[in-house]
Design an enzyme around this catalytic site. Structure first.
Site: not given
Lengths: 418, 446
Positions: A65, A68-69, A140
């Site tokens: 994740h 991905e960012h 997040e």
């Protein structure tokens, strides 16, 4: 390139595997203004090890994740800027077994596709960039911690599984993301972002041959295989049968999860499982209406079947004013159906309903592309569904009731803390 | 990242669904004033029809919202919900849904039917499905007290528990609390399902009364899309609804000017990790004005996209938030900015947000930022033709304003809009209410 005709809707999809190993799937939707493209990598939160010269070593939760960012950062600015200047909308997401990047455009589609195919191959990872992103990711993660449905689901997976990495948060924890460095992200990129481990899905009024040519230019060479996911030894029993989470809620949540003791990747079996869950818990079931009449559930109540490499779960639940009474009602309903079996007429109606839902997907390019990608990355073929739905027998669906054993279940309750 | 969750989304807020468009939109009015919006074409594989009735938010909001919820439970011909749903499953998963939404102070009730097109299925389903839709609309299940008491009670309880459960979704809750503070005494502060107090005093009689009002002359629009024969649709709708009373001539009324006052601040302490900062602004503009498009561009530039000012400055530069976005309700004259932030940096986040609104008013945004916003909006407008429910929703809004649905005209206007117009669109924007929810902060944390 192989063309496969979908006679029901008068459409075709096209499949190729390039010399580099990249798989390309295209569905032509005539007269659609929008082109939707999804580039998926078979790398998600479940992939918790990275290869080393000696074998492999564990990596912190949330690495896929985080990557991905950060992949949007490029040498000449932000990869988002290029999409924006082309007028496209764009996004990315990470789940248990995939990372995917996407755009949607009504013009400059070719340039958008080039950009999508290129930027994911060019990581520009700096320590400063990673440090800044960490702040955003922590926000997040905190947002998810405030979402009771997320907490309930997470607690349920942690209860069902002992060691399977599906039990880890997709985004990791504040502690695990603190351990992630630019160097590690680069290492994971080089291990997993290999054409043989990726697939491109394009849906829209496009020329499938041109899409394949573009993809072949962007991914000319094979790079060797990506690490294979090896599911860890996972006991068939659940880790704990009950978990309670206290947090700020105004309505409690109850979820019951059932762990498949023999998870296998088999679309026919998965489809039978989904039909079984819908037959029992769907909004046209006796049980749903009975619980609704008692005021124990509202529109958010439902069941889902969730399967992947080395695991299978059926989960049912939702918000409720009274988790104890809902749980009791659910068990009674399950016992009743297990004792009496499923009504074959009901299975037939649900079969028709699922067939309708399948054809309805072709008006929703995004949903279609996501379902296609999710299944293809696990070696399954979305387009087999209509035939499978026709072929599955009521007996097969009924046989899946065996999954609903209390010995294989866990209950997750979220309550307001005092 | 979006982990799967068995919790389905809340009750749909507006009519939505699916169907087609290769043809252009046709508008027609029945003799009694019922409006038809027809979007024929063969590009899609679904077909839909939605009846939308326009009432007003007020003391009857809950009773009104209960009408579609109770109608879809059963009709006098198919009284049992179980049988009705079995019929829908049998029709290859036809969907029959009731919903309520807000448009400014208007209260919209929707009854929607969606099916897969007959030409895709092994056997036709549309006519049977349409019959069920018409049936629940015109032949409701009644008993001596009005609407069927059991269904009214069950739906009342379901909606009450959903309203009580809004706090489970902190983002939604924070926005609702901000609206409550900003619009005290204005029914706009209610949800589309009314308030818990209203629901408590609503029974079969009140729901029957709201249903009667709907039949007696409230404006009705029927919007349909898919494999439609327009002439046949007009005839069918004449047959189904031609007997209803003449519709009221109730054109759109601009929202009342909002009173100017010092900024209202509301703080709430809850056991949450992430702080929620929601800021309500008076726009000083509304949907019937020519500046409408410029307002939408200004809002998009402020906070609709990842390249917008809020995302760039609050999230990417300051790392203060995971999300920071804005939206306008032109039918109310309202601008809302919302963000999820580290509560210790509330002051900093608020200042950055206020500076971005100021940047638009003063024109200190770049030409490139405006250009990116323009392109993104043009892309969205073009993509709308792939989603009939979006076309019909847009057409409904325009129709309410007495204007034709003209996406080409809007594309041209977007291409030409100037930075001065965008600046001017926000010239009357004023901060009205700031709502902030966070965990209790220790001294020295701020």
């Amino acid at each position: 390139m192989i063309e496969q005709r979908l006679s029901g809707v008068g459409l075709s999809h096209f499949e190729s595997e390039l010399p580099s190993g990249l798989k390309v799937s295209t569905l032509v939707l005539p007269d659609f203004a929008k082109t939707y493209a999804l580039l998926g990598v078979r790398y998600g939160s479940m992939d918790t090890r990275v290869p080393t010269a000696q074998g492999s070593r564990p990596i912190p939760a949330g690495t896929a994740h985080f990557l991905e960012h950060r992949l949007f950062e490029s040498e000449d600015g932000n990869a988002m800027d290029r999409f924006a200047s082309l007028g496209a909308s764009y996004n990315a997401f990470t789940d248990y077994f995939q990372t995917a990047y996407l755009f949607s455009a009504t013009s400059e589609e070719e340039a958008c596709l080039d950009h999508l195919l290129t930027f994911v191959q060019r990581p520009h990872l700096t320590d400063a960039g990673v440090a800044k992103e960490r702040g955003i990711i922590v926000q997040e993660l905190r947002m998810y911690q405030d979402m009771p449905e997320h907490r309930s689901w997470q607690a349920l997976l942690e209860s069902l599984f002992h060691s399977h990495p599906v039990r880890q948060e997709i985004g990791g924890s504040e502690a695990s993301v603190a351990e992630i460095s630019a160097e590690l992200l680069l290492e994971c990129h080089s291990a997993f972002y290999r054409p043989s481990n990726m697939r491109l899905v394009v849906v829209g009024d496009v020329d499938p041959g041109a899409v394949v040519d573009q993809a072949a230019r962007a991914f000319p060479d094979a790079v060797g295989p990506a690490p294979r996911f090896e599911p860890p030894a996972e006991p068939t029993a659940v880790r704990q049968s009950r978990v309670e989470t206290d947090m700020a809620v105004s309505l409690p949540i109850l979820e019951v999860g059932f762990k498949d003791p023999e998870p296998v990747s088999d679309l026919r079996r998965d489809t039978a499982t989904s039909l079984m869950a819908e037959a029992l818990f769907g909004e046209s079931s006796d049980l749903y209406l009975e619980l609704y009449r008692q005021g124990l559930i509202s529109d958010g109540f439902g069941a889902q079947s969730f399967t992947g490499p080395g695991f299978g779960v059926v989960a049912v639940g939702g918000e409720t004013v009274d988790p104890e009474r809902l749980e009791e009602g659910l068990w009674q309903g399950i016992e009743r159906v297990v004792a009496n079996g499923l009504d074959p007429d009901r299975v037939e109606r649900l079969r028709r309903r699922e067939i309708g839902q399948f054809w309805g997907l072709f008006d929703r390019p995004e949903a279609l592309a996501h379902a296609w990608m999710g299944m293809a990355l696990q070696g399954q073929d979305l387009f087999q569904l209509p035939d499978l739905l026709q072929a599955i027998t009521a007996a097969e669906v009924t046989a899946r009731l065996a999954l609903l054993s209390s010995a294989q279940s866990a209950v997750s309750v979220v309550r307001h803390h005092p | 990242m979006n982990p799967p969750s068995p919790l389905h989304p809340r009750r749909a807020v507006a009519a939505s669904g699916a169907s087609l468009t290769t043809g252009s939109l046709l508008a027609h009015r029945l003799a009694n004033g019922i409006r038809l919006l027809i979007l024929p074409g063969l590009k899609f594989r679904r077909r839909s029809i939605t009846l939308t009735c326009r009432l007003r938010l007020g003391t009857e909001t809950a009773a009104q919202a209960l009408v579609p919820a109770v109608l879809v439970r059963g009709s006098s011909r198919v009284p049992e919900t179980l049988h009705l749903r079995a019929r829908l499953d049998d029709l290859y998963g036809a969907s029959l849904t009731g919903a309520a939404s807000k448009l400014g102070n208007a209260h919209l009730l929707h009854l929607r039917l969606g099916t897969v097109s007959d030409r895709v299925l092994p056997e036709p389903v549309w006519e049977s499905a349409l019959e069920l839709w018409a049936d629940v609309l015109r032949q409701p299940l009644l008993d001596q007290d009005g609407f069927h008491a059991g269904y009214v009670e069950e739906e009342r309880r379901s909606i009450s528990s959903e309203l009580a459960g809004i706090f489970n979704n902190k983002t939604e809750y924070a926005q609702i609390r901000m609206l409550e503070a900003m619009f005290q005494g204005d029914p706009y502060s209610q949800t589309a399902y009314g308030t818990v107090a209203q629901l408590e005093s609503t029974g079969p009689k009140e729901v029957a009364r709201a249903y009667a009002a709907l039949l007696a002359g409230a404006p009705i629009t029927i919007a349909t899309s898919g494999d439609v024969d327009p002439e046949q649709t007009v005839r069918q709708m004449e047959n189904l609804f031609g007997d209803l009373a003449l519709r009221a001539d109730d054109p759109y009324r601009p929202p009342a000017e909002m009173a100017t006052h010092a900024v209202r601040e509301v703080e709430e302490r809850q056991a949450v990790d992430q702080g929620k900062l929601v800021m309500g602004y008076r726009l000083g503009r509304h949907a019937a004005q020519p500046e409408r498009l410029a307002v939408r561009v200004a809002n998009a530039l402020l906070g609709r996209y990842p390249h917008s000012l809020l995302f760039r400055h609050v999230r990417e530069e300051a790392s203060l938030a995971y999300y920071a976005a804005s939206q306008v309700d032109l039918f109310k004259g309202l601008l809302v900015v919302h963000s999820g932030i580290d509560p210790r940096h509330r002051q900093g986040a608020q200042e950055i947000i206020e500076r971005q609104v100021e940047a638009i008013r003063e024109g200190t945004f770049s030409d490139e930022e405006l250009e990116l916003t323009r392109r993104a909006m043009q892309n969205e407008l073009a993509a709308q033709t792939d989603r009939p429910e979006a076309v019909l929703g847009h057409a409904y809004d325009m129709d309410l304003l007495g204007e034709p649905y003209a996406p080409e005209r809007e594309q041209a206007a977007l291409a030409e809009i100037s930075r001065q117009e965008v600046q001017a669109a926000f010239s009357r924007v004023q901060l009205d209410t700031v709502y902030f929810m966070s965990r209790p902060l220790a001294e020295g944390e701020l």
